[in-house]
Design an enzyme around this catalytic site. Structure first.
Site, short mmCIF file in Angstrom:
data_model
loop_
_atom_site.label_atom_id
_atom_site.label_comp_id
_atom_site.label_asym_id
_atom_site.label_seq_id
_atom_site.Cartn_x
_atom_site.Cartn_y
_atom_site.Cartn_z
N GLU A 56 10.53 21.93 26.26
CA GLU A 56 9.92 21.22 25.03
C GLU A 56 8.41 22.13 25.00
O GLU A 56 7.91 22.29 26.31
CB GLU A 56 9.77 20.06 24.95
CG GLU A 56 10.99 19.12 25.22
CD GLU A 56 10.61 17.59 24.79
OE1 GLU A 56 10.29 17.16 23.76
OE2 GLU A 56 10.71 17.06 26.08
N HIS A 74 20.24 13.07 28.53
CA HIS A 74 20.66 14.30 27.54
C HIS A 74 21.25 15.26 28.38
O HIS A 74 22.24 15.86 27.92
CB HIS A 74 19.22 14.78 26.90
CG HIS A 74 18.52 13.61 26.16
ND1 HIS A 74 19.25 12.62 25.45
CD2 HIS A 74 17.16 13.62 25.75
CE1 HIS A 74 18.17 11.87 24.88
NE2 HIS A 74 17.16 12.35 24.98
N LYS A 101 18.21 4.80 24.75
CA LYS A 101 17.91 5.04 26.13
C LYS A 101 16.52 4.87 26.38
O LYS A 101 15.40 4.79 25.61
CB LYS A 101 18.24 6.66 26.33
CG LYS A 101 17.43 7.64 25.44
CD LYS A 101 17.22 8.85 26.35
CE LYS A 101 15.75 8.75 26.84
NZ LYS A 101 14.76 9.34 26.19
N ASP A 112 22.51 8.37 22.76
CA ASP A 112 21.89 9.46 23.43
C ASP A 112 21.79 10.47 22.20
O ASP A 112 22.93 11.19 21.93
CB ASP A 112 22.81 10.01 24.54
CG ASP A 112 22.12 11.08 25.14
OD1 ASP A 112 21.56 12.11 24.60
OD2 ASP A 112 21.80 10.83 26.25
N HIS A 113 20.86 10.85 21.65
CA HIS A 113 20.75 11.66 20.40
C HIS A 113 21.33 12.77 20.60
O HIS A 113 21.57 13.49 19.67
CB HIS A 113 19.55 11.31 19.76
CG HIS A 113 18.40 12.52 20.17
ND1 HIS A 113 17.62 11.88 21.22
CD2 HIS A 113 18.01 13.74 19.67
CE1 HIS A 113 16.73 12.87 21.59
NE2 HIS A 113 16.98 13.84 20.68
N ARG A 168 6.76 -7.22 15.46
CA ARG A 168 6.01 -8.53 15.49
C ARG A 168 4.94 -8.57 14.43
O ARG A 168 4.56 -9.60 14.13
CB ARG A 168 5.43 -8.65 16.85
CG ARG A 168 6.26 -9.20 17.97
CD ARG A 168 5.45 -9.43 19.48
NE ARG A 168 5.32 -7.93 19.87
CZ ARG A 168 5.32 -7.86 21.11
NH1 ARG A 168 5.15 -8.78 22.00
NH2 ARG A 168 5.02 -6.59 21.71
N LYS A 223 23.78 15.88 18.24
CA LYS A 223 23.65 17.39 17.96
C LYS A 223 24.88 18.23 17.54
O LYS A 223 25.88 18.12 18.54
CB LYS A 223 22.90 18.10 18.83
CG LYS A 223 21.32 17.51 18.73
CD LYS A 223 20.50 18.27 19.74
CE LYS A 223 19.25 17.37 20.23
NZ LYS A 223 18.35 17.75 19.47
C1 BG6 Z 1 13.68 12.05 23.88
C2 BG6 Z 1 12.71 11.89 25.03
O1 BG6 Z 1 14.83 11.11 24.05
O2 BG6 Z 1 14.07 13.34 23.71
C3 BG6 Z 1 11.39 12.83 24.55
O3 BG6 Z 1 12.26 10.56 24.93
C4 BG6 Z 1 11.88 13.95 24.21
O4 BG6 Z 1 10.37 12.78 25.79
C5 BG6 Z 1 13.14 14.31 23.14
O5 BG6 Z 1 10.69 14.66 23.66
C6 BG6 Z 1 13.68 15.56 22.92
O6 BG6 Z 1 14.51 15.50 21.88
P1 BG6 Z 1 14.69 16.76 21.01
O7 BG6 Z 1 15.95 16.24 20.16
O8 BG6 Z 1 13.50 17.21 20.24
O9 BG6 Z 1 15.08 17.97 22.03
#
Ligand code: BG6
Length: 507
Positions: free
Chosen positions: A233, A257, A165, A194-195, A62, A199
């Site tokens: 984390e 994930h 997501k 979904d990243h 925006r 990996k």
């Molecule tokens: C994201 C979450 O999808 O994945 C975050 O929203 C999280 O809260 C992150 O920190 C973790 O990703 P990675 O790749 O650092 O394990």
């Protein structure tokens, strides 16, 4: 000027597909994900010479920025990365454009359509467009409708939508969202990202299982006693309280994930390496998954919330003291759950999933613990001999470790555990790419293999429905237990496994 490659192995070992001319449009361009993950991933693709020269990135948000202001904002955020590659960044930034757009305002989306036609001509992107929705999930449905109404996603061969997501908040909202999105675009155009699937090590599970003969025969209930999937984390909620307060660890990490890692670990071999064949198997295994106790879900799940921690020199806030968090919040920053898969391969094998913020280590791993030997012939050097374990390290130090027993040196016949190790870094001489590098490339290539299909997303929500309902209707039955920052979650999570005579692996 050609970008330089820091490591010649990058060319030698890699086999890359060519991304066609492309315009990538990022909605939410002023947000965190854009400068933290998306632009760095695109710059990496550029440094790897994988972007076509007919290319454009159009940031949309925006804010009324110009192209130059957008470039400056991004460069200031990526200072470190750029300072090592100044010349390359200068060339790369020629691909960057900006258009102020409010996705809820159809007129502005139509204006975007005319700007995109100009950029398409200037950059010769052949009308190929990938729209990336990195906006609040509340705008996914409206955003797709606006793209459809402005004619931007008419051609299924030339346009795609990537959706971040969380896709929905629960089973019914995910179904509703799927219906809306599918009424705007063909499923082949929809890339739910979904990243974790990007990996390298998550993809390696497929190769490990299906390119070797030795694992598959023992990859089942006859040999495996339990599987633990962990994503921990060290960071807290940082500045994302606005989003996290209404999400929590279940919606933020567990449903997507961790459940995707479960699917890849537990799926049946596909008939061929084909996107739909793989996604069929993942959907099937998720549809067969259920909480260990659906009637009393509080018995197979533990929630936690981090409290204060650290030390005098660097004290850490508890979750409730974080900026933007309700001081009485019950949002979970830790969750552990026990899941069964009702099929021939996995019947009776518990899958323990856990994830949390502010734990002692940043770590992602899948631990397969094998059954004990039927008869113990040898004395062990430790009181309780450890069973064989295969540990798949998703991050960091990506690789795998196999733990097994050998004879201890000396005249007796004692056994002791040793480990065999594989490390991506050592074997290939380069760290693996960030998940977003692979997934952005795949979306622009139109390869949906590593993206979640509608039925997978719905099955993953359905799996956790008893928990979500419990949290909404009788939250006192599933309290959020406090755990000190930088510890491995609440003690109740240890008890969840202790009931089965199992312990979480302490890496
Ligand atoms: C994201 C979450 O999808 O994945 C975050 O929203 C999280 O809260 C992150 O920190 C973790 O990703 P990675 O790749 O650092 O394990």
């Amino acid at each position: 000027m050609q970008p330089s490659l820091s490591n010649p192995l990058r060319i030698g070992l890699r086999q890359e597909r060519v991304i066609p001319p492309q315009c990538l449009i990022i909605f939410g361009a002023s947000g965190d994900l854009t400068h933290r993950k998306l632009i760095p991933a695109l710059f990496d693709l550029y440094l790897q010479r994988r972007l076509p020269s007919e290319f454009a990135i159009v940031g949309c948000a925006r804010r009324p920025w110009s192209d130059n202001e957008f470039k400056e904002k991004i460069s200031s955020k990526l200072f470190e990365k750029i300072s090592d590659n100044k010349d390359e960044w200068r060339i790369f930034s020629n691909y960057l454009f900006y258009q102020p757009v409010d996705l809820q305002n159809l007129e502005q989306v139509k204006d975007l359509a005319s700007r995109l036609s100009q950029i398409d001509k200037k950059q010769a992107t052949h009308g190929n467009k990938t729209f990336y929705l990195s906006v609040s999930p509340n705008f996914y449905a409206g955003g797709c409708k606006a793209l459809k109404e402005s004619g931007l996603i008419e051609d299924p061969k030339k346009s795609r939508i990537v959706i971040e997501k969380p896709f929905g908040r629960d089973y019914s909202s995910a179904r509703r969202l799927n219906k809306i999105v599918q009424s705007c675009a063909d499923e082949s155009q929809i890339f739910r990202i979904d990243h974790y699937l990007g990996k390298e090590t998550v993809q390696n599970i497929l190769v490990l299982r299906f390119a070797n003969t030795i694992f598959e025969p023992i990859w089942n209930r006859n040999y495996i006693s339990n599987i633990q999937i962990t994503s921990s984390e060290t960071v807290g909620v940082e500045d994302r309280a606005g989003y996290y307060e209404s999400s929590g660890a279940l919606r933020d990490m567990l449903q997507n994930h961790l459940t995707q890692m479960l699917a890849v670990t537990a799926m049946e071999p596909p008939g061929k390496f084909d996107p739909e064949a793989i996604r069929n198997e993942k959907a099937k295994v998720l549809q067969a998954s259920k909480l260990a106790n659906e009637i009393k879900p509080w018995e197979c799940c533990v929630r936690g919330q981090y409290g204060k921690g650290g030390n005098i020199s660097s004290p850490l806030n508890g979750y409730r003291e974080e900026k933007g968090v309700n001081p009485n919040s019950t949002t979970e920053t830790y969750i552990a759950a026990k899941v069964f898969i009702d099929n021939w391969r996995w019947q009776g094998v518990p899958f323990y999933l856990r994830t949390g913020k502010r734990l002692p280590k940043r770590l992602g791993e899948i631990v397969l613990t094998f059954k004990d030997v039927p008869v113990h012939l040898f004395e062990s050097t430790i009181i309780d001999p450890s069973p064989n374990q295969l540990i798949l390290r998703i991050q960091p130090n990506e690789g795998a470790t196999f733990k097994f027993e050998v004879k201890s040196p000396g005249s007796g016949m004692r056994s002791r555990p040793v480990q065999m190790d594989f490390s991506y870094d050592e074997s290939f001489g380069e760290p693996s790419d960030e998940g977003y590098v692979r997934l952005l490339a795949d979306s622009m290539l139109g390869d949906p293999t590593l993206f979640t299909r509608s039925d997978e997303v719905e099955a993953a929500w359905k799996l956790y429905t008893p928990l979500i309902e419990l949290m909404e209707n009788s939250p006192w039955k599933l309290p959020t237990h406090k755990y000190e920052s930088k510890t491995w979650g609440p003690p109740e999570a240890d008890q969840l496994l202790a009931k089965d005579n199992i312990f979480w692996r302490r890496p």
